[in-house]
Design a protein around this motif. Sequence first.
Motif, PDB file in Angstrom:
ATOM      1  N   ALA A 195       0.840  -1.210   0.000  1.00  0.00           N
ATOM      2  CA  ALA A 195       0.000   0.000   0.000  1.00  0.00           C
ATOM      3  C   ALA A 195       0.863   1.244   0.000  1.00  0.00           C
ATOM      4  O   ALA A 195       0.575   2.225  -0.721  1.00  0.00           O
ATOM      5  N   LEU A 196       1.910   1.225   0.768  1.00  0.00           N
ATOM      6  CA  LEU A 196       2.784   2.403   0.840  1.00  0.00           C
ATOM      7  C   LEU A 196       3.477   2.632  -0.502  1.00  0.00           C
ATOM      8  O   LEU A 196       3.630   3.781  -0.948  1.00  0.00           O
ATOM      9  N   ARG A 197       3.884   1.574  -1.231  1.00  0.00           N
ATOM     10  CA  ARG A 197       4.570   1.727  -2.516  1.00  0.00           C
ATOM     11  C   ARG A 197       3.598   2.267  -3.571  1.00  0.00           C
ATOM     12  O   ARG A 197       3.930   3.123  -4.384  1.00  0.00           O
ATOM     13  N   TRP A 198       2.333   1.781  -3.606  1.00  0.00           N
ATOM     14  CA  TRP A 198       1.340   2.282  -4.544  1.00  0.00           C
ATOM     15  C   TRP A 198       1.094   3.765  -4.331  1.00  0.00           C
ATOM     16  O   TRP A 198       1.040   4.545  -5.306  1.00  0.00           O
ATOM     17  N   LEU A 199       0.946   4.173  -3.129  1.00  0.00           N
ATOM     18  CA  LEU A 199       0.695   5.588  -2.831  1.00  0.00           C
ATOM     19  C   LEU A 199       1.913   6.438  -3.185  1.00  0.00           C
ATOM     20  O   LEU A 199       1.771   7.565  -3.666  1.00  0.00           O
ATOM     21  N   ASP A 200       3.070   5.913  -2.901  1.00  0.00           N
ATOM     22  CA  ASP A 200       4.284   6.687  -3.169  1.00  0.00           C
ATOM     23  C   ASP A 200       4.445   6.919  -4.669  1.00  0.00           C
ATOM     24  O   ASP A 200       4.956   7.955  -5.110  1.00  0.00           O
ATOM     25  N   GLY A 201       3.981   5.937  -5.483  1.00  0.00           N
ATOM     26  CA  GLY A 201       4.108   6.074  -6.934  1.00  0.00           C
ATOM     27  C   GLY A 201       3.229   7.186  -7.513  1.00  0.00           C
ATOM     28  O   GLY A 201       3.530   7.722  -8.582  1.00  0.00           O
ATOM     29  N   ALA A 230       1.956   9.883  -5.493  1.00  0.00           N
ATOM     30  CA  ALA A 230       1.876  11.005  -4.562  1.00  0.00           C
ATOM     31  C   ALA A 230       2.208  12.335  -5.257  1.00  0.00           C
ATOM     32  O   ALA A 230       1.622  13.370  -4.919  1.00  0.00           O
ATOM     33  N   HIS A 231       3.108  12.324  -6.275  1.00  0.00           N
ATOM     34  CA  HIS A 231       3.509  13.586  -6.886  1.00  0.00           C
ATOM     35  C   HIS A 231       2.380  14.172  -7.723  1.00  0.00           C
ATOM     36  O   HIS A 231       2.404  15.345  -8.088  1.00  0.00           O
ATOM     37  N   LYS A 232       1.400  13.354  -8.045  1.00  0.00           N
ATOM     38  CA  LYS A 232       0.285  13.850  -8.841  1.00  0.00           C
ATOM     39  C   LYS A 232      -0.912  14.252  -7.966  1.00  0.00           C
ATOM     40  O   LYS A 232      -1.905  14.731  -8.477  1.00  0.00           O
ATOM     41  N   ALA A 233      -0.812  14.040  -6.636  1.00  0.00           N
ATOM     42  CA  ALA A 233      -1.977  14.302  -5.760  1.00  0.00           C
ATOM     43  C   ALA A 233      -1.889  15.642  -5.047  1.00  0.00           C
ATOM     44  O   ALA A 233      -2.709  15.931  -4.157  1.00  0.00           O
ATOM     45  N   ASP A 234      -0.935  16.474  -5.434  1.00  0.00           N
ATOM     46  CA  ASP A 234      -0.764  17.807  -4.849  1.00  0.00           C
ATOM     47  C   ASP A 234      -0.720  17.772  -3.305  1.00  0.00           C
ATOM     48  O   ASP A 234      -1.349  18.563  -2.612  1.00  0.00           O
ATOM     49  N   GLY A 235      -0.013  16.788  -2.721  1.00  0.00           N
ATOM     50  CA  GLY A 235       0.185  16.715  -1.253  1.00  0.00           C
ATOM     51  C   GLY A 235      -0.923  16.077  -0.473  1.00  0.00           C
ATOM     52  O   GLY A 235      -0.844  15.916   0.754  1.00  0.00           O
ATOM     53  N   MET A 270       0.398   8.658   3.981  1.00  0.00           N
ATOM     54  CA  MET A 270       1.659   7.933   3.856  1.00  0.00           C
ATOM     55  C   MET A 270       2.458   7.985   5.170  1.00  0.00           C
ATOM     56  O   MET A 270       3.073   6.994   5.571  1.00  0.00           O
ATOM     57  N   ALA A 271       2.430   9.159   5.838  1.00  0.00           N
ATOM     58  CA  ALA A 271       3.140   9.276   7.125  1.00  0.00           C
ATOM     59  C   ALA A 271       2.512   8.348   8.163  1.00  0.00           C
ATOM     60  O   ALA A 271       3.204   7.696   8.958  1.00  0.00           O
ATOM     61  N   ALA A 272       1.179   8.251   8.159  1.00  0.00           N
ATOM     62  CA  ALA A 272       0.496   7.371   9.108  1.00  0.00           C
ATOM     63  C   ALA A 272       0.854   5.919   8.844  1.00  0.00           C
ATOM     64  O   ALA A 272       1.067   5.121   9.770  1.00  0.00           O
ATOM     65  N   LEU A 273       0.928   5.527   7.509  1.00  0.00           N
ATOM     66  CA  LEU A 273       1.314   4.163   7.186  1.00  0.00           C
ATOM     67  C   LEU A 273       2.740   3.869   7.650  1.00  0.00           C
ATOM     68  O   LEU A 273       3.048   2.761   8.107  1.00  0.00           O
ATOM     69  N   SER A 274       3.617   4.854   7.517  1.00  0.00           N
ATOM     70  CA  SER A 274       5.011   4.666   7.981  1.00  0.00           C
ATOM     71  C   SER A 274       5.046   4.411   9.493  1.00  0.00           C
ATOM     72  O   SER A 274       5.775   3.535   9.976  1.00  0.00           O
ATOM     73  N   ARG A 275       4.244   5.192  10.220  1.00  0.00           N
ATOM     74  CA  ARG A 275       4.219   4.989  11.673  1.00  0.00           C
ATOM     75  C   ARG A 275       3.642   3.619  12.003  1.00  0.00           C
ATOM     76  O   ARG A 275       4.101   2.926  12.933  1.00  0.00           O
ATOM     77  N   ALA A 276       2.626   3.224  11.236  1.00  0.00           N
ATOM     78  CA  ALA A 276       2.022   1.913  11.483  1.00  0.00           C
ATOM     79  C   ALA A 276       3.042   0.808  11.250  1.00  0.00           C
ATOM     80  O   ALA A 276       3.072  -0.205  11.971  1.00  0.00           O
ATOM     81  N   MET A 277       3.917   0.984  10.226  1.00  0.00           N
ATOM     82  CA  MET A 277       4.958   0.003   9.937  1.00  0.00           C
ATOM     83  C   MET A 277       5.918  -0.121  11.120  1.00  0.00           C
ATOM     84  O   MET A 277       6.348  -1.226  11.489  1.00  0.00           O
ATOM     85  N   VAL A 278       6.249   1.033  11.718  1.00  0.00           N
ATOM     86  CA  VAL A 278       7.164   1.012  12.887  1.00  0.00           C
ATOM     87  C   VAL A 278       6.501   0.303  14.062  1.00  0.00           C
ATOM     88  O   VAL A 278       7.088  -0.552  14.728  1.00  0.00           O
TER      89      VAL A 278
END
Length: 553
Positions: A246-252, A254-259, A265-273
């Motif tokens: 999920a994080l890789r799909w969103l990262d691909g 993200a540059h088109k979603a204007d932030g 994505m930050a929440a998913l990163s925290r969830a991974m930790v």
Amino acid sequence: MLRGLDISDMLIIDRLELAFQPGLNVLTGETGAGKSILLDSLGFVLGWRGRADLVRQGASQGEVTAWFDLPEGHAAHAVLEEAGLPGGGELILRRINGSDGRKTAWVNDRRCSGEVLRALSETLVELHGQHDDRGLLDPKGHRAILDEFAGTAPLRDKVRQAWSGLAAARKAAKQAAAEREAIAAEEEYLRHAVAELDKLDPQAGEEEQLDARRRLMQSAEKIRSDVVNAYEMMGQGGAETQLGDALRWLDGVAHKADGALEAPMAALSRAMVELDEAMEGVVAAIDTMSFNPIELEETEERLFAIRAMARKHEVLADDLAGFAETLRGKLDALDAGEAAQAGLEKAVRDAQAAYDAAADALTDARRKKAGKLDKAVAAELAPLKMERAVFATQITEETPGPEGRDAVSFTVATNPGAPAGPLGKIASGGELSRFLLALKVCLAKGQTGLTMIFDEIDRGVGGATADAVGRRLAALSQGGQVLVVTHSPQVAALGAHHWRVSKAVSKGMTLSTVTPLSAPERVDEVARMLAGDTITEAARAAARELLGEEFAS
């Protein structure tokens, strides 16, 4: 020295104030006039234990005040200092007896106890009553008389201390022997129990730890598979893979979603930790739940062994280690007991030697002074018309004790050629009184500031013998103070100061009075003592002759 006595509402006295003088003070009066009341009242203010019904009938309370001169160095000063009471050259004692029996005392206007009064009285007054000579019949009191004459108090104190030390040493040795004997009786048990405990070597808190580990191992088999399944669901192919994808799909994109995707994505990163930390904890739990079945068996065996040992010795499992130390201490005491007992027995021998030395010194002092007492009494008996009497102090050995090992008894032979025997069996009543007086004179030498009171010490004697008793009392009073209650005209005539005690009925109430006598009144009083109620001129002439030239008409 007693200077005055103030009595209010005591027995048949409503109010009475007496001022005593140095020298020989005599109190006379008919039987029942109240002479004994004066002594009862004095004893009351001095804290002596006596009759309880002292308050005059109809009065709310009785009161007695006595005042004494206290020269420098008087023994009463030490009593006052120890009791924290004010001192000085004059001592005033006051005591009140309520009709309800309650007693209150003051010394120099400070409240005090009856014990303090009694301690003071021992330094102030010495009373010899009508039956004082009965004490001479009891040999138990003879040793105290000899010791008082001999001044053996320091030696007696050493004997008492040595006796206490000997008693303590004997007690310690006996107690240690009994304890060693009791331990020896259970030696086999002690050695077996200590060996068992040493082999098991239980530790404080070990039972709780073993029990917790056992329960954990018992439950581990039931929950470990579920925990492993949970780990697999979180790991590769499970939550970890899905979150990563999920994080890789969103990262691909993200540059088109204007932030708009940065926060998810930050929440998913925290969830991974957090997931990673959870997985580490689960792995640790799985490791804990991994055990060798043999370990469970060994844990249970040790836990059951500790609990069985605790039940056997009726102690808590956590107390087994301390219990083992206690048993080990008993064995150590048993092993060292022989040497310790030898030391205690030596202490007993040393204490016995110390007591023997102190008792020997006391015996030697008593034997040396016994002869001097015999000579001193003989010298006093001559003026008392008993110059042919032989007084002897016998010292024999008795069972050792805190007062030494000497039995003391006084023997007398009152007639030449007569065999000597115990004082009470040989002497008559009048002779006993004179022996008592002789002893008191011997004991009084060297005493200062002490008022001596004799209550009918002259009973049973008359004529020239009574005169001799009176003269000895007068000599005893020189430089001091003696109060004598007497029915003897010969004794009364030798007083330096004379009071007559009488009673009369006033308004239906019997009251006692004490009157200091002038010279003519003394003549009449002595004449009354000679002749009875009817005083004749012949009786007055005889009284003047007894009283001396200054009373001659």
